[in-house]
Design a protein around this motif. Structure first.
Motif, PDB file in Angstrom:
ATOM      1  N   THR A  73       0.841  -1.201   0.000  1.00 58.61           N
ATOM      2  CA  THR A  73       0.000   0.000   0.000  1.00 58.61           C
ATOM      3  C   THR A  73       0.873   1.246   0.000  1.00 58.61           C
ATOM      4  OG1 THR A  73      -1.685  -1.217   1.257  1.00 58.61           O
ATOM      5  CG2 THR A  73      -1.933   1.159   1.120  1.00 58.61           C
ATOM      6  N   ARG A  74       1.984   1.201   0.728  1.00 59.91           N
ATOM      7  CA  ARG A  74       2.935   2.318   0.730  1.00 59.91           C
ATOM      8  C   ARG A  74       3.497   2.538  -0.676  1.00 59.91           C
ATOM      9  NH1 ARG A  74       6.812   0.075   3.459  1.00 59.91           N
ATOM     10  NH2 ARG A  74       5.857   0.466   5.485  1.00 59.91           N
ATOM     11  N   LEU A  75       3.818   1.462  -1.361  1.00 54.50           N
ATOM     12  CA  LEU A  75       4.345   1.564  -2.726  1.00 54.50           C
ATOM     13  C   LEU A  75       3.292   2.094  -3.696  1.00 54.50           C
ATOM     14  CD1 LEU A  75       6.391  -1.768  -2.922  1.00 54.50           C
ATOM     15  CD2 LEU A  75       7.310   0.567  -2.815  1.00 54.50           C
ATOM     16  N   GLN A  76       2.042   1.694  -3.491  1.00 52.65           N
ATOM     17  CA  GLN A  76       0.963   2.207  -4.335  1.00 52.65           C
ATOM     18  C   GLN A  76       0.829   3.716  -4.172  1.00 52.65           C
ATOM     19  OE1 GLN A  76      -2.013  -0.446  -2.719  1.00 52.65           O
ATOM     20  NE2 GLN A  76      -2.166  -1.597  -4.627  1.00 52.65           N
ATOM     21  N   ALA A  77       0.864   4.171  -2.925  1.00 57.17           N
ATOM     22  CA  ALA A  77       0.766   5.605  -2.666  1.00 57.17           C
ATOM     23  C   ALA A  77       1.951   6.352  -3.280  1.00 57.17           C
ATOM     24  CB  ALA A  77       0.691   5.861  -1.163  1.00 57.17           C
ATOM     25  N   ALA A  78       3.142   5.764  -3.166  1.00 58.12           N
ATOM     26  CA  ALA A  78       4.330   6.399  -3.739  1.00 58.12           C
ATOM     27  C   ALA A  78       4.227   6.487  -5.257  1.00 58.12           C
ATOM     28  CB  ALA A  78       5.577   5.623  -3.338  1.00 58.12           C
ATOM     29  N   ALA A  79       3.684   5.445  -5.882  1.00 59.83           N
ATOM     30  CA  ALA A  79       3.554   5.428  -7.341  1.00 59.83           C
ATOM     31  C   ALA A  79       2.544   6.465  -7.824  1.00 59.83           C
ATOM     32  CB  ALA A  79       3.150   4.037  -7.813  1.00 59.83           C
TER      33      ALA A  79
END
Length: 319
Positions: A73-79
């Motif tokens: 989820t953190r990576l999704q937000a970063a993307a």
């Protein structure tokens, strides 16, 4: 824009899992049993037996950057950070555990956000997932004197972008296998049968997602429901029962996906990929593949960008 997902313990240890389960299973949206009857069971039996077993399961899938669900989820937000222009702040939170919805909403308000889109990452609507995430956000807002304007992301179980992303992801994963599956199983998180009888659309949303995916790929998709809990009757057919029965029908090669999860987590990486494989092979299966969720893949992020941009219309120009 605040991405929200279910939640996770802070670590793969019994103490952290007990704290997480205590919050999760005390949610009246999740367990619809009168609290006077449920809390003694939860506090007296479940929280004294289940955390150790669950902690072991978490330990099997824990990553260097933390819980798979939180990390992805953190990576999704970063993307998505720069996807909607410099005036849109993108953050993420967990309904249970950390970072909490309350903490991140306050941080967004402190940062000067006057309009917030709350985006529960559940394609299929269910009161125990989408509604409780929104409930928590609304409760936080109820305590603010100066509230921001708020929108919520609706379920997207039949959205063309979602089905197209699933199709691309599944077909890419299938092409990478060294065998041709004789059956494809779509495993959705289970819910008590009572939720359907009370009017929750979750079961219908799951069936429609599978039907549209099957049509898009031009091949059959078997629907099943995982993660039964307690003695109540749950949605059927059950995933574990389905996997154990397939070899007896001549299906020895299977691929399974979890289209109801926007990010891989304990229920996909341990329950399906590890235990699902074990039960299928024990029943006579020869080839098993778990196909990953959309996660922060290019098709998955492109889909989220389209869905969110649509909900932000009128607030910010479409990118």
């Amino acid at each position: 824009m605040l991405l929200t997902n279910l939640g996770t313990p802070d670590g793969p240890d019994a103490k952290s899992v007990k704290r997480y389960l205590g919050e999760f299973l005390s949610d009246r949206r999740v367990v619809e049993i009168p609290q006077i009857a449920w809390q003694p069971i939860l506090r007296g039996i479940i929280l004294n037996t289940r955390p150790k077993k669950s902690a072991h399961a978490y330990g099997l899938v824990w990553r260097e950057d933390g819980s798979p669900l939180a990390a992805i989820t953190r990576l999704q937000a970063a993307a998505l950070k720069d996807a909607f222009g410099p005036g849109v702040l993108v953050d993420w939170a967990m309904r249970y555990g950390n970072p909490s919805i309350a903490h991140r909403l306050q941080a967004m308000k402190d940062a000067g956000c006057e309009r917030i889109l709350i985006a529960p990452l559940y394609p299929q609507y269910c009161a125990a997932t989408t509604a409780t995430a929104n409930d928590k956000a609304f409760a936080v807002l109820a305590g603010m004197r100066w509230q921001p304007a708020v929108r919520t992301l609706p379920p997207y179980h039949d959205d063309e972008s979602y089905i197209a992303a699933l199709k691309t992801s599944v077909e890419t994963s299938l092409a990478a296998l060294d065998f041709e599956p004789e059956a494809i199983v779509a495993s959705f998180h289970g819910m008590p049968q009572r939720t359907l009888e009370l009017g929750d659309p979750y079961h219908c949303h799951c069936q429609k997602t599978a039907r549209l995916l099957a049509a898009a790929m031009g091949r059959e998709v078997i629907v099943a429901f995982q993660s039964r809990f307690g003695r109540a009757k749950w949605l059927t057919p059950a995933t574990d029962v389905t996997l154990e029965a397939l070899p007896g029908t001549g299906v020895k090669k299977v691929a399974i996906l979890a289209p109801g999860f926007s990010a891989d987590c304990l229920e996909t990486l341990e329950e399906l990929s590890i235990r699902g494989r074990e039960s299928f092979v024990a029943a006579g299966g020869t080839h098993f593949a778990y196909l990953p969720c959309l996660n922060d893949s290019e098709p998955g992020i492109h889909m989220l960008q389209r869905l969110i941009a649509r909900e932000l219309e009128g607030w910010t120009p479409r990118p």
